[in-house]
Write a protein that holds these residues in place. Structure first.
Motif, PDB file in Angstrom:
ATOM      1  N   GLU A  99       0.639  -1.667   0.246  1.00 24.83           N
ATOM      2  CA  GLU A  99       0.140  -0.034   0.481  1.00 24.83           C
ATOM      3  C   GLU A  99       1.295   1.223  -0.085  1.00 24.83           C
ATOM      4  O   GLU A  99       1.844   1.224   0.536  1.00 24.83           O
ATOM      5  CB  GLU A  99      -0.434   0.000   1.144  1.00 24.83           C
ATOM      6  CG  GLU A  99      -1.989  -1.068   1.138  1.00 24.83           C
ATOM      7  CD  GLU A  99      -2.894  -1.196   3.248  1.00 24.83           C
ATOM      8  OE1 GLU A  99      -3.254   0.206   2.232  1.00 24.83           O
ATOM      9  OE2 GLU A  99      -2.867  -1.721   2.710  1.00 24.83           O
ATOM     10  N   GLY A 100       1.006   2.072  -0.467  1.00 20.15           N
ATOM     11  CA  GLY A 100       1.696   3.762  -0.533  1.00 20.15           C
ATOM     12  C   GLY A 100       2.603   3.146  -1.805  1.00 20.15           C
ATOM     13  O   GLY A 100       2.944   2.270  -2.208  1.00 20.15           O
ATOM     14  N   LYS A 101       2.629   4.439  -2.388  1.00 16.36           N
ATOM     15  CA  LYS A 101       3.302   4.959  -3.157  1.00 16.36           C
ATOM     16  C   LYS A 101       4.429   5.788  -3.219  1.00 16.36           C
ATOM     17  O   LYS A 101       5.760   6.329  -3.928  1.00 16.36           O
ATOM     18  CB  LYS A 101       2.252   5.656  -4.806  1.00 16.36           C
ATOM     19  CG  LYS A 101       1.768   4.688  -5.111  1.00 16.36           C
ATOM     20  CD  LYS A 101       1.209   4.693  -6.618  1.00 16.36           C
ATOM     21  CE  LYS A 101      -0.354   3.650  -6.885  1.00 16.36           C
ATOM     22  NZ  LYS A 101      -0.645   4.246  -7.924  1.00 16.36           N
ATOM     23  N   GLN A 102       4.658   7.146  -1.815  1.00 13.52           N
ATOM     24  CA  GLN A 102       6.058   7.687  -1.593  1.00 13.52           C
ATOM     25  C   GLN A 102       6.083   7.079  -0.453  1.00 13.52           C
ATOM     26  O   GLN A 102       5.419   6.644   0.209  1.00 13.52           O
ATOM     27  CB  GLN A 102       5.575   9.147  -1.434  1.00 13.52           C
ATOM     28  CG  GLN A 102       4.553   9.166  -2.664  1.00 13.52           C
ATOM     29  CD  GLN A 102       4.069  10.557  -2.676  1.00 13.52           C
ATOM     30  OE1 GLN A 102       4.758  12.042  -2.927  1.00 13.52           O
ATOM     31  NE2 GLN A 102       2.635  10.711  -3.419  1.00 13.52           N
ATOM     32  N   LYS A 108      -1.049   7.454   7.885  1.00 15.74           N
ATOM     33  CA  LYS A 108       0.554   7.511   7.068  1.00 15.74           C
ATOM     34  C   LYS A 108       0.885   7.651   5.729  1.00 15.74           C
ATOM     35  O   LYS A 108       1.221   8.220   4.775  1.00 15.74           O
ATOM     36  CB  LYS A 108       1.797   6.992   7.884  1.00 15.74           C
ATOM     37  CG  LYS A 108       1.783   6.649   9.451  1.00 15.74           C
ATOM     38  CD  LYS A 108       1.226   8.271   9.579  1.00 15.74           C
ATOM     39  CE  LYS A 108       1.660   7.941  11.516  1.00 15.74           C
ATOM     40  NZ  LYS A 108       1.351  10.339  11.746  1.00 15.74           N
ATOM     41  N   VAL A 109      -0.105   6.343   4.974  1.00 15.66           N
ATOM     42  CA  VAL A 109      -0.111   5.527   3.828  1.00 15.66           C
ATOM     43  C   VAL A 109      -0.682   7.095   2.880  1.00 15.66           C
ATOM     44  O   VAL A 109      -0.971   7.395   2.184  1.00 15.66           O
ATOM     45  CB  VAL A 109      -0.734   4.121   3.953  1.00 15.66           C
ATOM     46  CG1 VAL A 109      -0.524   4.091   2.583  1.00 15.66           C
ATOM     47  CG2 VAL A 109       1.070   3.372   4.601  1.00 15.66           C
ATOM     48  N   ALA A 110      -1.712   7.324   3.650  1.00 12.85           N
ATOM     49  CA  ALA A 110      -3.463   7.879   2.767  1.00 12.85           C
ATOM     50  C   ALA A 110      -2.278   9.442   2.674  1.00 12.85           C
ATOM     51  O   ALA A 110      -3.051  10.456   1.989  1.00 12.85           O
ATOM     52  CB  ALA A 110      -4.210   7.778   3.904  1.00 12.85           C
ATOM     53  N   LYS A 111      -1.898   9.609   3.486  1.00 11.49           N
ATOM     54  CA  LYS A 111      -1.456  11.360   3.515  1.00 11.49           C
ATOM     55  C   LYS A 111       0.545  11.644   2.524  1.00 11.49           C
ATOM     56  O   LYS A 111       1.174  12.212   2.276  1.00 11.49           O
ATOM     57  CB  LYS A 111      -0.635  11.898   4.893  1.00 11.49           C
ATOM     58  CG  LYS A 111      -2.043  12.128   5.774  1.00 11.49           C
ATOM     59  CD  LYS A 111      -1.178  12.554   7.229  1.00 11.49           C
ATOM     60  CE  LYS A 111      -2.881  12.642   7.826  1.00 11.49           C
ATOM     61  NZ  LYS A 111      -2.027  13.808   9.345  1.00 11.49           N
ATOM     62  N   LYS A 123       3.064   9.603   3.353  1.00 12.65           N
ATOM     63  CA  LYS A 123       4.106   9.945   3.667  1.00 12.65           C
ATOM     64  C   LYS A 123       5.191   8.265   4.122  1.00 12.65           C
ATOM     65  O   LYS A 123       6.447   7.965   4.388  1.00 12.65           O
ATOM     66  CB  LYS A 123       4.403   9.996   5.686  1.00 12.65           C
ATOM     67  CG  LYS A 123       3.188  11.164   5.342  1.00 12.65           C
ATOM     68  CD  LYS A 123       3.074  11.842   7.416  1.00 12.65           C
ATOM     69  CE  LYS A 123       2.513  13.290   7.089  1.00 12.65           C
ATOM     70  NZ  LYS A 123       2.212  13.539   9.074  1.00 12.65           N
ATOM     71  N   LEU A 124       4.503   7.040   3.501  1.00  7.46           N
ATOM     72  CA  LEU A 124       5.310   5.665   3.748  1.00  7.46           C
ATOM     73  C   LEU A 124       4.804   4.636   2.833  1.00  7.46           C
ATOM     74  O   LEU A 124       3.124   5.181   2.790  1.00  7.46           O
ATOM     75  CB  LEU A 124       5.708   4.908   5.351  1.00  7.46           C
ATOM     76  CG  LEU A 124       4.289   4.797   6.222  1.00  7.46           C
ATOM     77  CD1 LEU A 124       3.304   3.742   5.373  1.00  7.46           C
ATOM     78  CD2 LEU A 124       4.460   5.123   7.143  1.00  7.46           C
ATOM     79  N   ARG A 125       5.367   3.738   2.892  1.00  2.05           N
ATOM     80  CA  ARG A 125       5.097   3.467   1.695  1.00  2.05           C
ATOM     81  C   ARG A 125       4.851   1.446   2.643  1.00  2.05           C
ATOM     82  O   ARG A 125       5.538   1.517   3.189  1.00  2.05           O
ATOM     83  CB  ARG A 125       5.532   2.441   0.420  1.00  2.05           C
ATOM     84  CG  ARG A 125       5.458   3.368  -0.871  1.00  2.05           C
ATOM     85  CD  ARG A 125       7.096   3.374  -1.422  1.00  2.05           C
ATOM     86  NE  ARG A 125       8.087   4.108  -1.452  1.00  2.05           N
ATOM     87  CZ  ARG A 125       9.269   3.188  -1.837  1.00  2.05           C
ATOM     88  NH1 ARG A 125       8.848   2.550  -2.705  1.00  2.05           N
ATOM     89  NH2 ARG A 125      10.196   3.944  -1.458  1.00  2.05           N
ATOM     90  N   LEU A 126       3.513   1.442   3.130  1.00  7.92           N
ATOM     91  CA  LEU A 126       3.766  -0.463   3.590  1.00  7.92           C
ATOM     92  C   LEU A 126       3.287  -2.258   3.076  1.00  7.92           C
ATOM     93  O   LEU A 126       3.017  -1.287   1.906  1.00  7.92           O
ATOM     94  CB  LEU A 126       2.150   0.054   4.431  1.00  7.92           C
ATOM     95  CG  LEU A 126       1.528  -0.896   5.711  1.00  7.92           C
ATOM     96  CD1 LEU A 126       2.832  -1.098   6.251  1.00  7.92           C
ATOM     97  CD2 LEU A 126       0.613  -0.809   6.029  1.00  7.92           C
TER      98      LEU A 126
END
Length: 201
Positions: A49-52, A77-80, A82-85
């Protein structure tokens, strides 16, 4: 199916509080081994999940209440951006954990299945349980190899951590890199630890 350490809820809660605050960086002497572990994680069947932002691995059991709480915190954090999970699913905490883990991994969309499990998380008959229905025996057998491998990663790493008592396997486990060094977190991050995770390079 992994059989080691099928923790009773109260023992699990006691262990969690025992481990509270335990964050362990990789030692310089074991840098090569820890780098190998990090590289090996990139080849596991994780749910991404997440791309940044920095990459963080989470070992999660579908019936783990602290995994659930940490998953929700990570989603923010992923939604914002801020990280890739990357979630590595295991199933060993309670009798239905293995079949629920298999249901997540065998789903047409494992990410959506994981989200369903976490959104439906509740206390049922006095026990914490994820919201997804357990997979049938055929699917459990199909995913057994992956689940065994995921558990072996978790068990193998925690057996080397000073912060985890000998013979114990516990979740959640967060793995991340900061300044080129692997870090292992076996509890919910403090505010300071969150900042370290989000600043990880």
């Amino acid at each position: 199916m992994p059989t080691k350490v099928p923790l009773h809820l109260f023992a699990f809660l006691g262990l969690f509080f025992l481990l509270a605050g335990a964050s362990e960086p990789a030692s310089a002497a074991n840098a090569e081994r820890d780098d190998y572990f990090w590289q090996a994680l990139t080849h596991t069947q994780y749910i991404a999940e997440g791309k940044q932002g920095p990459v963080v691995y989470l070992f999660l059991d579908p019936n783990c209440p602290y995994c659930h709480k940490l998953y929700d915190q990570l989603q923010e954090k992923v939604a914002k951006g801020k990280l890739r999970l990357r979630v590595v699913v295991v199933g060993f905490l309670s009798p239905s954990s293995h079949a629920k883990a298999a249901a997540i991994l065998s789903a047409a969309d494992p990410r959506a299945a994981l989200a369903k499990n976490e959104s439906g998380f509740a206390i049922r008959d006095g026990r914490p349980e994820g919201g997804i229905a357990p997979a049938d025996p055929t699917l459990v057998a199909k995913e057994a190899g992956i689940l065994h491998r995921n558990f072996a990663f978790l068990e193998g790493k925690e057996s080397l951590l000073d912060s985890v008592p000998p013979g114990v396997v516990t979740v959640p486990l967060l793995v991340y890199r900061s300044q080129g060094q692997e870090h292992y977190l076996v509890n919910l991050p403090t505010e300071e630890q969150w900042q370290e995770i989000l600043d990880a390079k």
